[in-house]
Design a protein around this motif. Sequence first.
Motif, PDB file in Angstrom:
ATOM      1  N   VAL A  70       6.344   7.909  -5.128  1.00 59.64           N
ATOM      2  CA  VAL A  70       5.773   6.701  -4.529  1.00 59.64           C
ATOM      3  C   VAL A  70       6.442   6.472  -3.177  1.00 59.64           C
ATOM      4  CG1 VAL A  70       5.624   4.182  -4.738  1.00 59.64           C
ATOM      5  CG2 VAL A  70       5.243   5.640  -6.751  1.00 59.64           C
ATOM      6  N   GLY A 111       1.575  11.885  -1.801  1.00 61.61           N
ATOM      7  CA  GLY A 111       0.752  12.069  -0.616  1.00 61.61           C
ATOM      8  C   GLY A 111      -0.671  11.552  -0.744  1.00 61.61           C
ATOM      9  N   ALA A 112      -1.115  11.221  -1.954  1.00 63.04           N
ATOM     10  CA  ALA A 112      -2.477  10.712  -2.169  1.00 63.04           C
ATOM     11  C   ALA A 112      -2.534   9.224  -1.832  1.00 63.04           C
ATOM     12  CB  ALA A 112      -2.918  10.941  -3.610  1.00 63.04           C
ATOM     13  N   LYS A 113      -3.486   8.846  -1.004  1.00 62.45           N
ATOM     14  CA  LYS A 113      -3.657   7.453  -0.576  1.00 62.45           C
ATOM     15  C   LYS A 113      -4.552   6.693  -1.558  1.00 62.45           C
ATOM     16  CE  LYS A 113      -3.107   8.458   4.310  1.00 62.45           C
ATOM     17  NZ  LYS A 113      -2.400   7.436   5.045  1.00 62.45           N
ATOM     18  N   GLY A 114      -4.664   5.383  -1.322  1.00 64.19           N
ATOM     19  CA  GLY A 114      -5.564   4.552  -2.117  1.00 64.19           C
ATOM     20  C   GLY A 114      -4.904   3.846  -3.280  1.00 64.19           C
ATOM     21  N   GLU A 144       0.865  -1.172   0.000  1.00 62.89           N
ATOM     22  CA  GLU A 144       0.000   0.000   0.000  1.00 62.89           C
ATOM     23  C   GLU A 144       0.905   1.227   0.000  1.00 62.89           C
ATOM     24  OE1 GLU A 144      -3.776  -0.450   2.250  1.00 62.89           O
ATOM     25  OE2 GLU A 144      -2.830  -2.316   2.918  1.00 62.89           O
ATOM     26  N   ILE A 145       0.625   2.152  -0.921  1.00 61.61           N
ATOM     27  CA  ILE A 145       1.504   3.301  -1.127  1.00 61.61           C
ATOM     28  C   ILE A 145       0.706   4.596  -1.180  1.00 61.61           C
ATOM     29  CG2 ILE A 145       3.293   2.006  -2.368  1.00 61.61           C
ATOM     30  CD1 ILE A 145       2.026   3.042  -5.014  1.00 61.61           C
ATOM     31  N   THR A 146       1.432   5.692  -1.024  1.00 59.18           N
ATOM     32  CA  THR A 146       0.902   7.000  -1.387  1.00 59.18           C
ATOM     33  C   THR A 146       1.695   7.437  -2.611  1.00 59.18           C
ATOM     34  OG1 THR A 146       2.444   8.210   0.024  1.00 59.18           O
ATOM     35  CG2 THR A 146       0.300   7.631   0.992  1.00 59.18           C
ATOM     36  N   ILE A 147       1.071   8.253  -3.428  1.00 59.81           N
ATOM     37  CA  ILE A 147       1.746   8.838  -4.581  1.00 59.81           C
ATOM     38  C   ILE A 147       1.553  10.338  -4.452  1.00 59.81           C
ATOM     39  CG2 ILE A 147       1.856   9.007  -7.096  1.00 59.81           C
ATOM     40  CD1 ILE A 147       0.636   6.147  -7.181  1.00 59.81           C
ATOM     41  N   TYR A 166      -3.308  11.114  -9.085  1.00 61.40           N
ATOM     42  CA  TYR A 166      -2.032  10.695  -8.519  1.00 61.40           C
ATOM     43  C   TYR A 166      -0.882  11.300  -9.318  1.00 61.40           C
ATOM     44  CZ  TYR A 166      -4.667   7.324  -5.803  1.00 61.40           C
ATOM     45  OH  TYR A 166      -5.540   6.739  -4.932  1.00 61.40           O
ATOM     46  N   GLU A 173       3.318   2.866   2.560  1.00 60.02           N
ATOM     47  CA  GLU A 173       2.592   3.063   3.814  1.00 60.02           C
ATOM     48  C   GLU A 173       2.965   1.894   4.722  1.00 60.02           C
ATOM     49  OE1 GLU A 173      -0.645   5.415   4.435  1.00 60.02           O
ATOM     50  OE2 GLU A 173       1.239   6.265   3.690  1.00 60.02           O
TER      51      GLU A 173
END
Length: 173
Positions: free
Chosen positions: A162, A71-74, A66-69, A158, A165
Amino acid sequence: MSPSIVIRKAHPEDIVEISRLHARVFGPGRFARSAYRVREGKGHLSRFCLVACIGKEVVASIRTTEITIGGAKGAILLGPVAVDADHRTFGLGSKLITAALEAAHKGGAKLVVLVGDHPYYGRFGFNAVPPGQIVFPGPVNPFRILAHELEPGALAGYRGLVVAEPPGELPDA
């Protein structure tokens, strides 16, 4: 006759076997792969990691993070996919990718990204990301960054670096 293969969620007790599988399949250069660099220090398993087993033997695995790109989650980073050389004729890589995409979608992810070859991953719905939109730590060919939108139009939301999380709680199988 093909052996009885079971695809299931990866559990913490599988980590040693998954690591051995990766060592056999990818060798020592595996630690330079972008997925390893992103995941460094963030734990081994996410809730969408899967293994394929014959009995208790792990013969294939797919790692997800699970990552943020920017700062955006999901978002989810898919990879690596590893299949033991003796079991490559059963379509396990394809089955694991399909199952991981389905699990990520059901789990609320909006976007899945990877670094790979479009001729292979395109059949699963992955498409090229415009160069510079998504950036990985370390050297990555920007033309090999691919994305699969689990939510239509998600890629537009996004942009940036990268970052992994920390893994959340693994739900029961």
